[in-house]
Design a protein around this motif. Structure first.
Motif, PDB file in Angstrom:
ATOM      1  N   VAL A   1       4.487  -0.783   0.682  1.00 44.86           N
ATOM      2  CA  VAL A   1       5.972  -0.176   1.535  1.00 44.86           C
ATOM      3  C   VAL A   1       5.553   1.245   1.819  1.00 44.86           C
ATOM      4  CG1 VAL A   1       8.100   0.431   1.410  1.00 44.86           C
ATOM      5  CG2 VAL A   1       7.380  -1.728   0.731  1.00 44.86           C
ATOM      6  N   THR A   2       5.743   1.631   3.113  1.00 45.12           N
ATOM      7  CA  THR A   2       5.460   2.968   3.617  1.00 45.12           C
ATOM      8  C   THR A   2       6.406   3.332   4.863  1.00 45.12           C
ATOM      9  OG1 THR A   2       3.713   4.505   4.112  1.00 45.12           O
ATOM     10  CG2 THR A   2       3.449   2.339   5.009  1.00 45.12           C
TER      11      THR A   2
ATOM     12  N   PHE B   1       3.658   3.494  -7.937  1.00 42.00           N
ATOM     13  CA  PHE B   1       4.844   3.958  -7.630  1.00 42.00           C
ATOM     14  C   PHE B   1       4.808   5.228  -6.714  1.00 42.00           C
ATOM     15  CE2 PHE B   1       5.440   1.676 -11.718  1.00 42.00           C
ATOM     16  CZ  PHE B   1       6.399   0.737 -11.231  1.00 42.00           C
ATOM     17  N   GLN B   2       5.749   5.660  -6.210  1.00 42.05           N
ATOM     18  CA  GLN B   2       5.947   6.884  -5.320  1.00 42.05           C
ATOM     19  C   GLN B   2       5.083   8.001  -6.148  1.00 42.05           C
ATOM     20  OE1 GLN B   2       9.582   7.832  -3.761  1.00 42.05           O
ATOM     21  NE2 GLN B   2       9.875   5.676  -3.185  1.00 42.05           N
TER      22      GLN B   2
ATOM     23  N   LYS C   1      13.560  -2.940   2.369  1.00 41.38           N
ATOM     24  CA  LYS C   1      12.062  -3.053   2.007  1.00 41.38           C
ATOM     25  C   LYS C   1      11.920  -2.751   0.468  1.00 41.38           C
ATOM     26  CE  LYS C   1      10.610   0.953   4.027  1.00 41.38           C
ATOM     27  NZ  LYS C   1      12.149   1.573   4.270  1.00 41.38           N
ATOM     28  N   SER C   2      12.670  -1.905  -0.100  1.00 39.96           N
ATOM     29  CA  SER C   2      12.640  -1.716  -1.425  1.00 39.96           C
ATOM     30  C   SER C   2      13.305  -2.972  -2.216  1.00 39.96           C
ATOM     31  CB  SER C   2      13.278  -0.520  -1.967  1.00 39.96           C
ATOM     32  OG  SER C   2      12.770   0.572  -1.681  1.00 39.96           O
ATOM     33  N   THR C   3      14.399  -3.635  -1.846  1.00 44.96           N
ATOM     34  CA  THR C   3      14.769  -4.517  -2.174  1.00 44.96           C
ATOM     35  C   THR C   3      14.000  -5.897  -2.194  1.00 44.96           C
ATOM     36  OG1 THR C   3      17.202  -4.128  -1.537  1.00 44.96           O
ATOM     37  CG2 THR C   3      16.715  -6.337  -1.883  1.00 44.96           C
TER      38      THR C   3
ATOM     39  N   ASP D   1       4.463   0.918  -3.741  1.00 48.50           N
ATOM     40  CA  ASP D   1       6.103   1.502  -3.087  1.00 48.50           C
ATOM     41  C   ASP D   1       5.856   3.029  -2.703  1.00 48.50           C
ATOM     42  OD1 ASP D   1       8.453   1.809  -2.420  1.00 48.50           O
ATOM     43  OD2 ASP D   1       9.321   1.617  -4.301  1.00 48.50           O
ATOM     44  N   GLU D   2       5.680   3.194  -1.611  1.00 46.16           N
ATOM     45  CA  GLU D   2       5.418   4.565  -0.989  1.00 46.16           C
ATOM     46  C   GLU D   2       4.336   5.230  -2.068  1.00 46.16           C
ATOM     47  OE1 GLU D   2       6.637   5.764   1.634  1.00 46.16           O
ATOM     48  OE2 GLU D   2       8.456   4.697   2.295  1.00 46.16           O
TER      49      GLU D   2
ATOM     50  N   LEU E   1      10.693  -5.687  -1.852  1.00 46.35           N
ATOM     51  CA  LEU E   1       9.512  -5.373  -2.988  1.00 46.35           C
ATOM     52  C   LEU E   1      10.162  -5.641  -4.606  1.00 46.35           C
ATOM     53  CD1 LEU E   1       6.792  -4.218  -2.337  1.00 46.35           C
ATOM     54  CD2 LEU E   1       7.220  -2.195  -3.327  1.00 46.35           C
ATOM     55  N   SER E   2      11.364  -5.501  -4.813  1.00 44.98           N
ATOM     56  CA  SER E   2      11.907  -5.824  -6.250  1.00 44.98           C
ATOM     57  C   SER E   2      11.897  -7.125  -6.469  1.00 44.98           C
ATOM     58  CB  SER E   2      13.206  -5.177  -6.428  1.00 44.98           C
ATOM     59  OG  SER E   2      12.937  -3.442  -6.183  1.00 44.98           O
TER      60      SER E   2
ATOM     61  N   SER F   1      14.998   3.753   6.320  1.00 45.82           N
ATOM     62  CA  SER F   1      15.621   3.826   5.030  1.00 45.82           C
ATOM     63  C   SER F   1      16.816   2.931   5.179  1.00 45.82           C
ATOM     64  CB  SER F   1      15.939   5.190   4.649  1.00 45.82           C
ATOM     65  OG  SER F   1      14.874   6.126   4.597  1.00 45.82           O
TER      66      SER F   1
END
Length: 226
Positions: A201-202, A92-93, A47-49, A169-170, A51-52, A43
């Protein structure tokens, strides 16, 4: 040959008071049609940045992203929205389904935004829900579906506009172990069958066996497993 995704020397930093914090450094990779790729990392690793940025939701400070051969670097928000609608499918999650639409209409709405012909929309939605094993549940509303079934609808919806690239995303964060493997196996199956590119992403290392390539975020860099 046009690639579904090219990420070229991306750098991203955020301002924290009077200083800047690096989040991504010189990220550079490509994905071909039919490839299912995983990005893993702790975390806060970026990763999320990343993917965005790939999903045309966030701009980059340096570098560029090409989706299906189209640069997103200098697009305005309206043009970015078009890229998200036409070239990218998001998972999405949580399924993020609209409570007042049954499964088939969840898909139909996405295609309607893309001005797809009504008959084609109906046929495509039915075919995609059949592909994910929900042919007999297509008239069910979200509250009538299990968690796994909702995520199956989300997978089908991501493919509705025939995008070049799928971003997950997850996608198993709210599912148990069995359902997690079921959903990721399904994503892989659809990516291969429809010759798409996909990034997942996982945090779940047990899901990496489904992927063709695995990248890890480390010290703001993206490093591929060998």
């Amino acid at each position: 040959m046009t690639l579904p995704l090219e990420v070229k020397q991306i750098n991203k930093r955020f301002k924290d008071g009077e200083t800047y914090i690096d989040v991504l450094k010189t990220i550079d990779f490509k994905i071909k049609k039919g490839e299912f790729v995983a990005i893993v990392g702790p975390s806060g690793s970026g990763k999320s940045t990343l993917l965005s940025i790939i999903g045309a939701l966030l701009s980059t400070d340096e570098g560029n992203v090409l989706i299906n051969g189209k640069s997103v670097k200098n697009l305005d928000e309206s043009q970015r929205s078009e890229v998200r609608l036409n070239d990218i499918g998001f998972i999405f999650q949580t399924a993020e389904l609209l409570p007042y639409l049954h499964a088939e209409d969840q898909l139909d709405l996405v295609a309607k935004l893309n001005n797809m012909d009504k008959k084609e929309r109906k046929e495509r939605a039915k075919a995609l829900l059949t592909d994910v094993g929900l042919e007999k549940r297509r008239k069910h509303y979200p509250h009538q579906l299990s968690g796994g079934e909702k995520q199956r609808v989300a997978v089908a919806r991501a493919f509705m506009n025939d995008p070049a690239l799928i971003l997950a995303d997850e996608p198993t964060a709210s599912l148990d172990e069995d359902r997690s493997h079921e959903i990721v196996s399904l994503i892989k199956q659809e990516v291969k069958a429809k010759d798409k590119a996909a990034i997942m992403v996982t945090h779940d290392e047990s899901l990496l066996t489904y992927c063709d390539r695995v990248f890890r975020m480390k010290d703001h860099h993206l490093i591929e497993d060998k």
